[in-house]
Design a protein around this motif. Structure first.
Motif, PDB file in Angstrom:
ATOM      1  N   ILE A  93       3.322  -0.909 -11.410  1.00  0.00           N
ATOM      2  CA  ILE A  93       4.456  -1.430 -10.663  1.00  0.00           C
ATOM      3  C   ILE A  93       4.647  -2.881 -11.099  1.00  0.00           C
ATOM      4  O   ILE A  93       3.776  -3.721 -10.863  1.00  0.00           O
ATOM      5  N   ARG A 141       2.130   1.727  -3.497  1.00  0.00           N
ATOM      6  CA  ARG A 141       1.079   2.264  -4.374  1.00  0.00           C
ATOM      7  C   ARG A 141       0.871   3.751  -4.101  1.00  0.00           C
ATOM      8  O   ARG A 141       0.700   4.543  -5.010  1.00  0.00           O
ATOM      9  N   ASN A 142       0.914   4.151  -2.848  1.00  0.00           N
ATOM     10  CA  ASN A 142       0.717   5.562  -2.511  1.00  0.00           C
ATOM     11  C   ASN A 142       1.864   6.436  -3.011  1.00  0.00           C
ATOM     12  O   ASN A 142       1.665   7.595  -3.344  1.00  0.00           O
ATOM     13  N   ILE A 146       0.840  -1.203   0.000  1.00  0.00           N
ATOM     14  CA  ILE A 146       0.000   0.000   0.000  1.00  0.00           C
ATOM     15  C   ILE A 146       0.872   1.249   0.000  1.00  0.00           C
ATOM     16  O   ILE A 146       0.589   2.217  -0.702  1.00  0.00           O
ATOM     17  N   LYS A 173       3.731   5.740  -5.741  1.00  0.00           N
ATOM     18  CA  LYS A 173       3.686   5.727  -7.210  1.00  0.00           C
ATOM     19  C   LYS A 173       2.234   5.580  -7.651  1.00  0.00           C
ATOM     20  O   LYS A 173       1.846   4.577  -8.256  1.00  0.00           O
ATOM     21  N   THR A 174       1.455   6.596  -7.384  1.00  0.00           N
ATOM     22  CA  THR A 174       0.007   6.547  -7.550  1.00  0.00           C
ATOM     23  C   THR A 174      -0.448   6.134  -8.940  1.00  0.00           C
ATOM     24  O   THR A 174      -1.352   5.333  -9.085  1.00  0.00           O
ATOM     25  N   PRO A 212      -3.173   0.768 -11.668  1.00  0.00           N
ATOM     26  CA  PRO A 212      -3.471   1.910 -10.791  1.00  0.00           C
ATOM     27  C   PRO A 212      -4.963   2.213 -10.660  1.00  0.00           C
ATOM     28  O   PRO A 212      -5.372   2.891  -9.723  1.00  0.00           O
ATOM     29  N   SER A 245      -6.592   0.137  -3.504  1.00  0.00           N
ATOM     30  CA  SER A 245      -5.917  -0.787  -2.584  1.00  0.00           C
ATOM     31  C   SER A 245      -6.775  -1.110  -1.370  1.00  0.00           C
ATOM     32  O   SER A 245      -6.381  -1.905  -0.530  1.00  0.00           O
ATOM     33  N   TRP A 302       7.876  -6.613  -6.626  1.00  0.00           N
ATOM     34  CA  TRP A 302       7.278  -6.854  -5.314  1.00  0.00           C
ATOM     35  C   TRP A 302       7.031  -8.328  -5.026  1.00  0.00           C
ATOM     36  O   TRP A 302       6.908  -8.721  -3.869  1.00  0.00           O
ATOM     37  N   PHE A 358      -3.716  -4.431  -7.437  1.00  0.00           N
ATOM     38  CA  PHE A 358      -3.741  -2.969  -7.391  1.00  0.00           C
ATOM     39  C   PHE A 358      -2.368  -2.358  -7.652  1.00  0.00           C
ATOM     40  O   PHE A 358      -2.269  -1.182  -7.998  1.00  0.00           O
ATOM     41  N   LEU A 359      -1.301  -3.150  -7.512  1.00  0.00           N
ATOM     42  CA  LEU A 359       0.034  -2.633  -7.820  1.00  0.00           C
ATOM     43  C   LEU A 359       0.270  -2.580  -9.327  1.00  0.00           C
ATOM     44  O   LEU A 359       0.941  -1.687  -9.827  1.00  0.00           O
ATOM     45  N   GLU A 360      -0.288  -3.530 -10.042  1.00  0.00           N
ATOM     46  CA  GLU A 360      -0.093  -3.587 -11.494  1.00  0.00           C
ATOM     47  C   GLU A 360      -1.084  -2.705 -12.248  1.00  0.00           C
ATOM     48  O   GLU A 360      -0.813  -2.301 -13.376  1.00  0.00           O
TER      49      GLU A 360
END
Length: 120
Positions: free
Chosen positions: A15, A7-8, A4, A10-11, A60, A64, A20, A56-58
């Protein structure tokens, strides 16, 4: 938490999985036998869905958390808490339909009233 936070930071970026997934695998290899049984159950659950738990990382566009969903039902829970129930199924259906239309319009930056009137 790390996912999380990433993600925050690299909004709007995608990713890559390899950045990860290695860290996740490191965490999943840790021995949790000295901890409560619930931790091992959670670990097994994460292993089962490891390939898609951090989508949610892949992407945007995927949030999350589920705060949006919880906000969506908050009005319904307040209504239930105050009045207890609806007097009829017709009233419940009407309330839910209007709430759904108004909430969708609001989320899309439109006027809820105009959205409801457009259906009349």
């Amino acid at each position: 938490r790390e996912a999380i936070h990433l993600r925050n930071q690299k909004t709007y970026e995608v990713i890559p999985k390899d950045s990860w997934l290695t860290r996740l695998d490191e965490l999943l290899k840790k021995n949790l036998d000295n901890m409560r049984n619930e931790f091992n159950e959670m670990k097994r659950g994460i292993i089962r869905c490891r390939d898609y738990i951090f989508n949610f990382l892949e992407n945007p566009a995927i949030p999350s958390d589920n705060n949006g969903s919880e906000r969506g039902i908050r009005k319904l829970k307040v209504k239930q808490k105050i009045s207890g129930c609806f007097r009829s199924d017709t009233g419940a259906d009407a309330f839910h339909a209007l709430h759904s239309i108004a909430d969708t319009a609001w989320k899309n930056g439109q006027s809820p009233l105009k959205a409801i009137l457009a259906l009349v």
